[in-house]
Design a protein around this motif. Structure first.
Motif, mmCIF file in Angstrom:
data_model
loop_
_atom_site.group_PDB
_atom_site.id
_atom_site.type_symbol
_atom_site.label_atom_id
_atom_site.label_comp_id
_atom_site.label_asym_id
_atom_site.label_seq_id
_atom_site.Cartn_x
_atom_site.Cartn_y
_atom_site.Cartn_z
ATOM 1 N N VAL A 197 -19.131 5.211 -18.118
ATOM 2 C CA VAL A 197 -18.538 4.282 -17.161
ATOM 3 C C VAL A 197 -18.732 2.830 -17.585
ATOM 4 O O VAL A 197 -18.145 1.911 -16.998
ATOM 5 C CB VAL A 197 -19.099 4.496 -15.740
ATOM 6 N N GLY A 198 -19.582 2.575 -18.591
ATOM 7 C CA GLY A 198 -19.738 1.240 -19.136
ATOM 8 C C GLY A 198 -20.450 0.256 -18.239
ATOM 9 O O GLY A 198 -20.346 -0.956 -18.438
ATOM 10 N N ASN A 199 -21.225 0.743 -17.275
ATOM 11 C CA ASN A 199 -21.902 -0.141 -16.335
ATOM 12 C C ASN A 199 -23.141 0.585 -15.817
ATOM 13 O O ASN A 199 -23.026 1.682 -15.251
ATOM 14 C CB ASN A 199 -20.964 -0.516 -15.189
ATOM 15 N N SER A 200 -24.290 -0.028 -15.970
ATOM 16 C CA SER A 200 -25.538 0.640 -15.588
ATOM 17 C C SER A 200 -25.642 0.839 -14.075
ATOM 18 O O SER A 200 -26.164 1.863 -13.613
ATOM 19 C CB SER A 200 -26.744 -0.165 -16.089
ATOM 20 N N ASN A 201 -25.138 -0.123 -13.286
ATOM 21 C CA ASN A 201 -25.202 0.028 -11.827
ATOM 22 C C ASN A 201 -24.308 1.163 -11.343
ATOM 23 O O ASN A 201 -24.680 1.922 -10.437
ATOM 24 C CB ASN A 201 -24.804 -1.279 -11.137
ATOM 25 N N LEU A 202 -23.121 1.283 -11.929
ATOM 26 C CA LEU A 202 -22.212 2.372 -11.542
ATOM 27 C C LEU A 202 -22.801 3.723 -11.930
ATOM 28 O O LEU A 202 -22.738 4.688 -11.159
ATOM 29 C CB LEU A 202 -20.848 2.187 -12.195
ATOM 30 N N LEU A 203 -23.368 3.810 -13.132
ATOM 31 C CA LEU A 203 -23.962 5.070 -13.572
ATOM 32 C C LEU A 203 -25.165 5.425 -12.703
ATOM 33 O O LEU A 203 -25.369 6.595 -12.361
ATOM 34 C CB LEU A 203 -24.378 4.960 -15.042
ATOM 35 N N ALA A 204 -25.951 4.416 -12.320
ATOM 36 C CA ALA A 204 -27.100 4.673 -11.443
ATOM 37 C C ALA A 204 -26.646 5.188 -10.089
ATOM 38 O O ALA A 204 -27.273 6.095 -9.512
ATOM 39 C CB ALA A 204 -27.924 3.396 -11.276
ATOM 40 N N MET A 205 -25.560 4.636 -9.559
ATOM 41 C CA MET A 205 -25.054 5.093 -8.265
ATOM 42 C C MET A 205 -24.574 6.535 -8.354
ATOM 43 O O MET A 205 -24.803 7.342 -7.439
ATOM 44 C CB MET A 205 -23.913 4.181 -7.807
ATOM 45 N N ILE A 206 -23.917 6.878 -9.455
ATOM 46 C CA ILE A 206 -23.486 8.266 -9.647
ATOM 47 C C ILE A 206 -24.701 9.184 -9.735
ATOM 48 O O ILE A 206 -24.699 10.298 -9.187
ATOM 49 C CB ILE A 206 -22.608 8.379 -10.911
ATOM 50 N N ALA A 207 -25.759 8.720 -10.395
ATOM 51 C CA ALA A 207 -26.989 9.515 -10.481
ATOM 52 C C ALA A 207 -27.606 9.708 -9.098
ATOM 53 O O ALA A 207 -28.093 10.801 -8.769
ATOM 54 C CB ALA A 207 -27.981 8.837 -11.418
ATOM 55 N N LEU A 208 -27.591 8.663 -8.270
ATOM 56 C CA LEU A 208 -28.114 8.786 -6.904
ATOM 57 C C LEU A 208 -27.305 9.799 -6.098
ATOM 58 O O LEU A 208 -27.881 10.681 -5.436
ATOM 59 C CB LEU A 208 -28.088 7.423 -6.217
ATOM 60 N N THR A 238 -31.222 10.127 -15.956
ATOM 61 C CA THR A 238 -30.144 9.139 -16.039
ATOM 62 C C THR A 238 -30.445 7.938 -15.169
ATOM 63 O O THR A 238 -30.276 6.784 -15.592
ATOM 64 C CB THR A 238 -28.808 9.770 -15.616
ATOM 65 N N PHE A 239 -30.898 8.197 -13.958
ATOM 66 C CA PHE A 239 -31.237 7.111 -13.039
ATOM 67 C C PHE A 239 -32.321 6.221 -13.633
ATOM 68 O O PHE A 239 -32.241 4.982 -13.572
ATOM 69 C CB PHE A 239 -31.695 7.691 -11.703
ATOM 70 N N ALA A 240 -33.353 6.829 -14.214
ATOM 71 C CA ALA A 240 -34.451 6.062 -14.786
ATOM 72 C C ALA A 240 -33.974 5.214 -15.960
ATOM 73 O O ALA A 240 -34.420 4.071 -16.132
ATOM 74 C CB ALA A 240 -35.571 7.002 -15.231
ATOM 75 N N LEU A 241 -33.077 5.749 -16.767
ATOM 76 C CA LEU A 241 -32.605 5.022 -17.947
ATOM 77 C C LEU A 241 -31.657 3.878 -17.593
ATOM 78 O O LEU A 241 -31.463 2.971 -18.402
ATOM 79 C CB LEU A 241 -31.912 5.984 -18.911
#
Length: 449
Positions: A197-208, A238-241
């Motif tokens: 997704v090219g964005n750490s915040n978006l990937l973190a939200m998906i992980a949540l 993923t969330f941690a990274l």
């Protein structure tokens, strides 16, 4: 006396429920739902891969497919069970075309909003809650799995940051801002990874959200225990990274909501007052803490004093919204950087941002105080239904009662995560965020999990 609350009943006749279940059971609808959700959550993956024009074609096909499934399935629908606040919000966005300062951009924004709404209505009316859960789980598996594989390939074989194949903005010839990169090759350097997704915040939200979905599946034993635990571990890793402090706060908030929901279940209908009083006290404490320690919070989160530029963006948005406070500048969804006043409204470090990084400010800017009130009513009414469907025992009739399931927590936890994110991102207004909001709003009104 207990306050009135919605009875978590489907509100549909047996024939209606059978027709909806049949419509949701088809393999074609299930596969389409996974592709739809994957695209909504990983839209930047497609835009980085096939360009914005290519993405528009894909989005048009998926929107048309959603409408086709709705027409062919003919799901049970009751106008009296349609969330009126959602209808009002969409109606205001449409009529804002009459006073919009950028009518062309508003027309494009409305097209995107209605297409996303059609996708959400398809998911809400054509799939059961169990089918929605399965579709979300499958979409998240693809996104998380491909994201870790993508970052691994970049770290092992490419060994340097990479740009999108089709950048949305012209790449500067000199120093390239980090936000331009698809992957910054940080997997073996402790993050922040960005995934497909090219964005750490978006990937973190998906992980949540994945933690919520896989946790519900594990609790209800709808998939093998080993499979559920494996994907929970993948979500945590993923969330941690990603090291996203904003989504960390959303995770804490979602966990607190889950704790109060489980406590309310255990307390039962007649002993809920202590739960609600404790929740109210916690809200007061949280507000006081934010007011007293506002200057120290960014440091604790590892952010700069202006919250990585958010305070500057918020001040610009507030100043602009005050020029048209009642009805706003006109709906636009994604900001259109080619028209005023968005050309230079949120630019930081050579990167042009296309949102206010706060959904509530974005609504005020685009639809004014009137739109903000309607949006707040939409959120409150949806949260109300989601809460009581989560804490009351499921019933299909006035006299019967079914055991609690983890599935009935799904709407509440999805909405809790979205609401926490809405304070730092405007994603609840676009793509996957708007889809989940409409899905939860429509489905909690039409039927219980």
């Amino acid at each position: 006396m207990n306050s009135p609350r919605p009875v978590p009943s489907s509100g549909l006749s047996l024939s209606d429920r059978i027709r909806t279940a049949r419509g949701a059971s088809g393999t074609g609808a299930s596969v389409f739902a996974v592709l739809l959700l994957f695209t909504l959550f990983a839209g930047d993956f497609w835009r980085n891969l096939i360009s914005w024009p290519g993405y528009f074609v894909l989005a048009a096909v998926l929107a048309a497919g959603s409408i086709v499934f709705l027409v062919r399935t003919r799901p049970a629908f009751r106008w009296r069970k349609t969330p009126k606040t959602l209808v009002l919000f969409l109606a205001l966005a449409i009529v804002s075309l009459a006073w919009s300062a950028y009518p062309g951009a508003t027309a494009l924004g409305l097209l995107a909003q209605l297409a996303t709404t059609a996708a959400a209505v398809f998911l809400a009316l054509c799939l059961s809650w169990r089918a929605v859960l399965t579709a979300l789980a499958n979409a998240f598996r693809w996104i998380l799995g491909l994201s870790l594989l993508f970052e691994l390939i970049v770290a092992v074989f490419v060994r340097h940051p990479i740009l999108p194949l089709t950048p949305a903005q012209p790449v500067p010839s000199g120093h390239i801002p980090s936000a331009f990169y698809w992957s910054r090759n940080l997997l073996f350097h402790g993050g922040q990874i960005q995934g497909i997704v090219g964005n750490s915040n978006l990937l973190a939200m998906i992980a949540l959200l994945s933690l919520v979905v896989f946790g519900v599946q594990l609790a209800d034993r709808t998939i093998r225990r080993g499979t559920a635990i494996t994907w929970l571990v993948v979500s945590v890793v993923t969330f941690a990274l990603t090291r996203s402090s904003t989504v960390f706060i959303a995770t804490v908030f979602t966990a607190v909501v889950l704790g109060f929901a489980l406590w309310t279940r255990r307390a039962g209908p007649e002993r809920r007052r202590p739960v609600y009083l404790t929740a109210a006290a916690l809200v007061v404490v949280a507000v006081v803490a934010v007011v007293l320690f506002a200057s120290k919070i960014p440091v604790l989160l590892g952010k700069s004093e202006d919250l990585t530029g958010r305070l500057t963006i918020w001040n610009s948005v507030i100043h602009l919204a005050q020029e048209r406070p009642a009805f706003g500048w006109g709906w636009v969804s994604y900001w259109a950087p080619w028209v005023s006043p968005f050309k230079n409204l949120a630019e930081r470090g050579g990167v042009v941002y296309l949102q206010a990084h706060n959904a509530w400010l974005d609504v005020w800017l685009q639809l004014g105080i009137v739109g903000l009130v309607i949006f707040a009513l939409l959120i409150v009414s949806t949260l109300w239904r989601s809460w009581f469907q989560a804490v009351d025992r499921p019933r299909f009739a006035a006299g019967d009662s079914l055991p609690y399931t983890a599935l009935t927590l799904l709407p509440l936890l999805l909405l809790a995560a979205l609401l926490a994110q809405s304070l730092a991102e405007s994603r609840i207004l676009i793509e996957a965020g708007w889809t989940l909001l409409v899905l939860v709003s429509v489905k909690t009104k039409q039927s219980a999990p």
